[in-house]
Design a protein around this motif. Structure first.
Motif, PDB file in Angstrom:
ATOM      1  N   ASP A 104      30.998 -17.698  13.259  1.00 54.05           N
ATOM      2  CA  ASP A 104      31.400 -16.303  13.378  1.00 54.05           C
ATOM      3  C   ASP A 104      32.271 -16.135  14.636  1.00 54.05           C
ATOM      4  OD1 ASP A 104      29.648 -16.285  15.552  1.00 54.05           O
ATOM      5  OD2 ASP A 104      28.037 -15.299  14.441  1.00 54.05           O
ATOM      6  N   ARG A 105      32.720 -14.907  14.881  1.00 53.09           N
ATOM      7  CA  ARG A 105      33.643 -14.667  15.996  1.00 53.09           C
ATOM      8  C   ARG A 105      33.015 -15.011  17.342  1.00 53.09           C
ATOM      9  NH1 ARG A 105      36.527  -8.870  14.390  1.00 53.09           N
ATOM     10  NH2 ARG A 105      37.625  -9.642  12.528  1.00 53.09           N
ATOM     11  N   THR A 106      31.738 -14.692  17.482  1.00 58.19           N
ATOM     12  CA  THR A 106      31.059 -14.981  18.752  1.00 58.19           C
ATOM     13  C   THR A 106      31.033 -16.483  19.023  1.00 58.19           C
ATOM     14  OG1 THR A 106      29.665 -13.008  18.550  1.00 58.19           O
ATOM     15  CG2 THR A 106      28.905 -14.748  20.037  1.00 58.19           C
ATOM     16  N   THR A 107      30.659 -17.250  18.004  1.00 54.85           N
ATOM     17  CA  THR A 107      30.599 -18.709  18.166  1.00 54.85           C
ATOM     18  C   THR A 107      31.991 -19.286  18.402  1.00 54.85           C
ATOM     19  OG1 THR A 107      28.648 -18.810  16.740  1.00 54.85           O
ATOM     20  CG2 THR A 107      29.855 -20.859  17.082  1.00 54.85           C
ATOM     21  N   GLN A 108      32.990 -18.775  17.705  1.00 51.23           N
ATOM     22  CA  GLN A 108      34.341 -19.287  17.899  1.00 51.23           C
ATOM     23  C   GLN A 108      34.843 -19.019  19.314  1.00 51.23           C
ATOM     24  OE1 GLN A 108      37.270 -19.459  14.962  1.00 51.23           O
ATOM     25  NE2 GLN A 108      35.960 -18.908  13.258  1.00 51.23           N
ATOM     26  N   GLN A 109      34.427 -17.892  19.908  1.00 50.69           N
ATOM     27  CA  GLN A 109      34.798 -17.609  21.290  1.00 50.69           C
ATOM     28  C   GLN A 109      34.122 -18.593  22.246  1.00 50.69           C
ATOM     29  OE1 GLN A 109      37.118 -15.624  22.635  1.00 50.69           O
ATOM     30  NE2 GLN A 109      36.519 -16.569  24.581  1.00 50.69           N
ATOM     31  N   ILE A 110      32.846 -18.902  21.966  1.00 52.00           N
ATOM     32  CA  ILE A 110      32.137 -19.898  22.773  1.00 52.00           C
ATOM     33  C   ILE A 110      32.831 -21.249  22.660  1.00 52.00           C
ATOM     34  CG2 ILE A 110      29.965 -21.164  23.052  1.00 52.00           C
ATOM     35  CD1 ILE A 110      28.510 -18.645  22.070  1.00 52.00           C
ATOM     36  N   LEU A 111      33.277 -21.581  21.446  1.00 50.67           N
ATOM     37  CA  LEU A 111      33.947 -22.860  21.230  1.00 50.67           C
ATOM     38  C   LEU A 111      35.232 -22.972  22.048  1.00 50.67           C
ATOM     39  CD1 LEU A 111      31.854 -23.346  19.047  1.00 50.67           C
ATOM     40  CD2 LEU A 111      33.665 -24.110  17.536  1.00 50.67           C
TER      41      LEU A 111
ATOM     42  N   HIS B 275      32.379 -29.965  21.490  1.00 49.85           N
ATOM     43  CA  HIS B 275      32.177 -28.546  21.792  1.00 49.85           C
ATOM     44  C   HIS B 275      30.728 -28.284  22.218  1.00 49.85           C
ATOM     45  CE1 HIS B 275      35.933 -28.420  19.461  1.00 49.85           C
ATOM     46  NE2 HIS B 275      36.175 -27.288  20.096  1.00 49.85           N
ATOM     47  N   TYR B 276      30.034 -29.355  22.565  1.00 49.20           N
ATOM     48  CA  TYR B 276      28.704 -29.297  23.174  1.00 49.20           C
ATOM     49  C   TYR B 276      27.645 -28.654  22.263  1.00 49.20           C
ATOM     50  CZ  TYR B 276      31.386 -30.699  27.197  1.00 49.20           C
ATOM     51  OH  TYR B 276      32.230 -31.393  28.041  1.00 49.20           O
ATOM     52  N   PHE B 277      27.751 -28.941  20.965  1.00 46.78           N
ATOM     53  CA  PHE B 277      26.638 -28.631  20.069  1.00 46.78           C
ATOM     54  C   PHE B 277      25.548 -29.680  20.270  1.00 46.78           C
ATOM     55  CE2 PHE B 277      29.869 -26.153  17.920  1.00 46.78           C
ATOM     56  CZ  PHE B 277      29.164 -25.103  17.333  1.00 46.78           C
TER      57      PHE B 277
END
Length: 318
Positions: free
Chosen positions: A263-270, A40-42
């Protein structure tokens, strides 16, 4: 009716952002989490000493990283035509001492700089059984197939884990005040000594990690062991060796990890990253076909769009 005891995961008070640098150390289970993060490109630095299983070796590795220790040939041993380090996984071993030292020191230097700026450290303990070199009375990370007579193997106590680790945590706070730490215990069972001894080992690790986590609001416990042993609790979630979780189990654990730390923002990025990664790993029967070329053109356009949307990806393998 309920047929299993599902573990409900509450979101942590502090969450991982996609921009955060993450360093992982520990057992081979840590590699599963690292793999998912990388897909997921962390920005991840994985196991700079190779796979480590016991808390004392992981603690020693982190001290070496903080110190930016330079290994010399005096720190190595020569056995079976290869040079080895007792503090490293055998992946660092080499028939040429200088190559071995170069790989070790390069990894430590890289980890030193990475740890200084990291936002998260993920530590996975595998076993509380530790090999001690008899001559030096020192815990080793790997015996490198030396005769067993040169080592003493025993189950370390709770205090033997928590006392050096609490001192280390003070050093980490000084070295990188922004660092948050996630502790977990590997669900991979070590059956060499039998199930009762494995349970003693895992229980010791669980008690130790909870004591460490309780020492700061910046430390968290992720229940990987409990998810596999109590929630999944079925051999269909294991590989053929009946000890390692299979891909289905790893995916389930990853889902729980996301629920706890994103959080929701990070999960959307994922979701965006997962879609892009899926495109990059797509295999064509005929890469010269019009449909394949169109697919690759669309993938490159998506890559440019994501780079514009998330500029920090330019610093990663994206």
């Amino acid at each position: 009716m309920k047929f299993r005891t599902e573990i409900n995961i509450d979101r942590a008070d502090q969450t991982i952002q996609h921009i955060d640098p993450i360093i992982t150390l520990g057992s081979c289970f840590a590699e599963n989490i690292s793999k998912a993060l990388k897909e997921h490109y962390f920005h991840v630095l994985e196991n700079p000493f190779g796979v480590l299983y016991n808390p004392l070796s992981i603690e020693r590795a982190l001290r070496f990283i903080i110190e930016d220790k330079t290994f010399t040939q005096n720190d190595l041993i020569f056995h079976q035509q290869e040079w080895h380090s007792f503090w490293h996984h055998s992946s660092f071993s080499h028939h040429d001492a200088q190559v071995c030292l170069h790989n070790i020191n390069t990894a430590i230097q890289q980890a030193h700089h990475f740890l200084k700026k990291a936002r998260w450290l993920i530590v996975t303990f595998g076993t509380a059984f530790v090999y001690f070199l008899k001559k030096q009375k020192t815990a080793v990370a790997n015996c490198h197939k030396l005769p067993e007579t040169e080592f003493e193997r025993r189950l370390i106590s709770l205090a033997e884990i928590t006392e050096p680790w609490l001192r280390l945590l003070d050093l980490l706070r000084q070295f990188n005040p922004q660092l948050k730490i996630i502790f977990s215990v590997s669900p991979i069972r070590h059956l060499r000594d039998g199930l009762p001894e494995n349970q003693k080992s895992k229980a010791t690790l669980i008690l130790a990690t909870h004591q460490l986590v309780d020492s700061s609001a910046d430390y968290f416990y992720f229940p990987a062991y409990e998810i596999v042993l109590d929630d999944l609790r079925d051999y269909r979630f294991y590989e053929a060796d009946l000890t390692h979780p299979n891909q289905q189990a790893v995916a389930y654990i990853w889902g729980k990890f996301k629920a706890m730390f994103f959080d929701r923002t990070t999960q959307q990025i994922l979701k965006e990253m997962a879609d892009f990664y899926k495109r990059t790993t797509h295999r064509f029967r005929n890469s010269a076909s019009p449909s394949a070329k169109n697919f690759m053109t669309e993938t490159e356009a998506l890559r440019k769009m994501l780079l514009q949307k998330y500029p920090y990806l330019k610093q990663r393998d994206f």
